[in-house]
Enzyme design. Sequence first.
Site, short mmCIF file in Angstrom:
data_model
loop_
_atom_site.label_atom_id
_atom_site.label_comp_id
_atom_site.label_asym_id
_atom_site.label_seq_id
_atom_site.Cartn_x
_atom_site.Cartn_y
_atom_site.Cartn_z
N ASN A 91 24.08 64.79 66.10
CA ASN A 91 25.44 64.34 66.43
C ASN A 91 25.52 62.84 66.71
OD1 ASN A 91 26.44 67.02 66.26
ND2 ASN A 91 25.69 67.43 68.33
N ARG A 92 24.58 62.10 66.15
CA ARG A 92 24.54 60.63 66.32
C ARG A 92 24.34 60.20 67.78
NH1 ARG A 92 23.86 61.38 61.68
NH2 ARG A 92 24.76 60.23 59.94
N LEU A 93 23.87 61.12 68.61
CA LEU A 93 23.57 60.78 70.00
C LEU A 93 22.09 60.41 70.10
CD1 LEU A 93 25.65 63.53 71.86
CD2 LEU A 93 26.25 61.13 71.44
#
Length: 207
Positions: free
Chosen positions: A185-187
Amino acid sequence: MRAAYRDAGLDEKDLAADPFEQFEHWFALARESGLHEPNAMVLGTVGPGGRPSARTVLLKGFDREGFVFFTHHGSRKGREIEGNPQVSLLFPWHPIARQVIVMGTARRTGRAETAAYFRTRPHGSQLGAWASEQSSKIASRAELDGVYEELARRYPEGEDVPAPPQWGGYRVAPESVEFWQGRENRLHDRLRYVREGGAWTVERLCP
């Protein structure tokens, strides 16, 4: 085009005490993963008027003093480092969802270190260092090949080739080293070592 990152995260408790030990660990894993040229790094310099400038070079050594590469001192990067020694290094290990970003100061290595490394280069690469006035204009490929052929006659295979005086190493002494781990999630996890006096502190950055 999107890639989903699902690799394990990077936690502060798992970090080494300093960035050199942590880099050594990650670099070994990058080599074991089968990455093509894991020592390839993007060197960023500052050109005239503050213009950014970047190219890929090869890491040829690292220790607690910094990260070492070699080049022609009269090349674009060499001239820009002489004008402003503040540089960046980026190791783009995309297949394993990792990056390492170094910010620091570049200084020339000593001639003894340069000569010692030069002796380890293949014969053809040694001649190439003499043949190319890196970043300068040349009329044709044939002219470059002609210079190389003349050097090959002067220094046949098996004969010692001296290190060119205009060619040598730079060691980048880091002021910060960021370890980037791709996450879902691009975290992403971004942990950065920052030098404060003689010690290193670690800070977490938002992805």
